[in-house]
Design an enzyme around this catalytic site. Structure first.
Site, PDB file in Angstrom:
ATOM      1  N   GLU A 176      -5.828   0.002   2.383  1.00  0.00           N
ATOM      2  CA  GLU A 176      -5.364  -1.288   1.865  1.00  0.00           C
ATOM      3  C   GLU A 176      -6.465  -2.021   1.094  1.00  0.00           C
ATOM      4  O   GLU A 176      -7.160  -2.872   1.654  1.00  0.00           O
ATOM      5  CB  GLU A 176      -4.853  -2.187   3.005  1.00  0.00           C
ATOM      6  CG  GLU A 176      -4.281  -3.508   2.490  1.00  0.00           C
ATOM      7  CD  GLU A 176      -3.882  -4.465   3.606  1.00  0.00           C
ATOM      8  OE1 GLU A 176      -3.285  -5.499   3.287  1.00  0.00           O
ATOM      9  OE2 GLU A 176      -4.172  -4.181   4.783  1.00  0.00           O
ATOM     10  N   LYS A 213      -1.449   0.613   0.960  1.00  0.00           N
ATOM     11  CA  LYS A 213      -0.880  -0.727   1.065  1.00  0.00           C
ATOM     12  C   LYS A 213      -1.529  -1.577  -0.009  1.00  0.00           C
ATOM     13  O   LYS A 213      -2.741  -1.817   0.031  1.00  0.00           O
ATOM     14  CB  LYS A 213      -1.098  -1.322   2.460  1.00  0.00           C
ATOM     15  CG  LYS A 213      -0.466  -2.703   2.622  1.00  0.00           C
ATOM     16  CD  LYS A 213      -0.401  -3.150   4.076  1.00  0.00           C
ATOM     17  CE  LYS A 213       0.185  -4.555   4.180  1.00  0.00           C
ATOM     18  NZ  LYS A 213       0.420  -4.984   5.577  1.00  0.00           N
TER      19      LYS A 213
END
EC number: 4.1.2.13
Length: 298
Positions: A176, A213
């Protein structure tokens, strides 16, 4: 179980619930839920209250595998129980939802326009416990605030370096590198980020799988190439501070991108709601995020 989880994450319809606020973000999450800081005096009491909130969400009828593929947990949530089962076991066995663990220790100071992750000095022990607690994968967050080529490269290099250790432990990393939605050069940052991520994906072996993400991109379908990459199980999007309506509207414009929302999932939930009110508010949130993840314009 891992093969079953892999199949669900790769082919299932739905989104990932992010229930992983920790440390400094916990008071904000509780305040948004209607629990003010004067209602607890110790960290232990604070974490008890946030576990009560998460338990209420997870056990609600609307929190259902028909709409929700996975849930990201804070370490303390993983180590606590819901109805006499560890949270990961409860999610998998009672809800049919794939559990993930947040493993990072927060953000380092801003440098080169980015915030890398603080060192994760207990990573090996954490990954061992994640396996014991039935986690399918992990999540770790960095933040990009400026379109600085060197800084973005450093963020992605760090993410994949730790990601390979997570893969070696038999888990799937959710990588992420969040681009701040208020960045003045967000679109340029996302172009650089995409290229840096692709370089690492192309170096992975066939059996090395990751999830990504990412912030919802300014340019629609920018990440389609990453979504279609053979080493990527799924690309999920964070809400990043957008309201749920804003995040859903932007998400709908990106084919193959699904939600992994936190604040946007829980924004209308309140500790003082009756069970019927709480369940209705959660159901509305879940169904709207599901629709934005699954029903695209194309």
């Amino acid at each position: 179980m891992q093969e079953k989880h892999l199949e669900k994450m790769r082919d299932g319809k739905g989104f990932i619930a992010a229930l992983d606020q920790s440390g400094g973000s916990t008071p904000k999450a509780l305040a948004a839920y209607g629990v003010s800081e004067d209602e607890y005096s110790t960290e232990e009491e604070m974490f008890d209250l946030v576990h009560e909130m998460r338990t209420r969400i997870i056990t609600a009828p609307a929190f259902d595998s028909e709409y929700i593929l996975g849930a990201i947990l804070f370490e303390q949530t993983m180590d606590r129980k819901i109805e006499e089962k560890y949270t990961g076991d409860y999610l998998a066995e009672e809800k049919g939802v794939v559990p993930f663990l947040k493993v990072d220790k927060g953000l380092a100071e801003l440098s080169n326009g980015v915030q890398k992750m603080k060192p994760i000095d207990d990573l090996d022990e954490k990954l061992e416990r994640a396996n014991q607690r039935g986690m399918f994968g992990t999540k770790m967050r960095s933040v990009i605030k400026e379109a600085n080529q060197d800084g973005i490269k450093e963020v992605v290099d760090q993410q994949f370096e730790i990601g390979k250790k997570i893969i070696d432990a038999g888990l799937v990393p959710i990588i992420e590198p969040e681009v701040n939605i208020h960045s003045s050069d967000k679109e340029k940052s996302e172009e650089i980020l995409k290229q840096e991520i692709k370089k690492h994906l192309d170096q992975l072996n066939d059996n090395e799988l990751v999830m990504l993400k990412l912030s919802i991109p300014t340019k629609e379908n920018l990440y389609k190439e990453l979504i279609d990459h053979p080493q990527v199980i799924r690309v999920v999007a964070l809400s990043g501070g957008y309201s749920r309506d804003e995040a859903n509207a932007k998400l709908k414009k990106n084919d193959g991108l699904i939600a992994s929302f936190s604040r946007a999932l829980s924004e209308n939930l309140n500790v003082n709601q009756t069970e019927d009110e709480f369940n209705a508010a959660l159901r509305e949130a879940v169904q709207s995020i599901y629709n934005a993840s699954v029903n695209k314009n194309s």
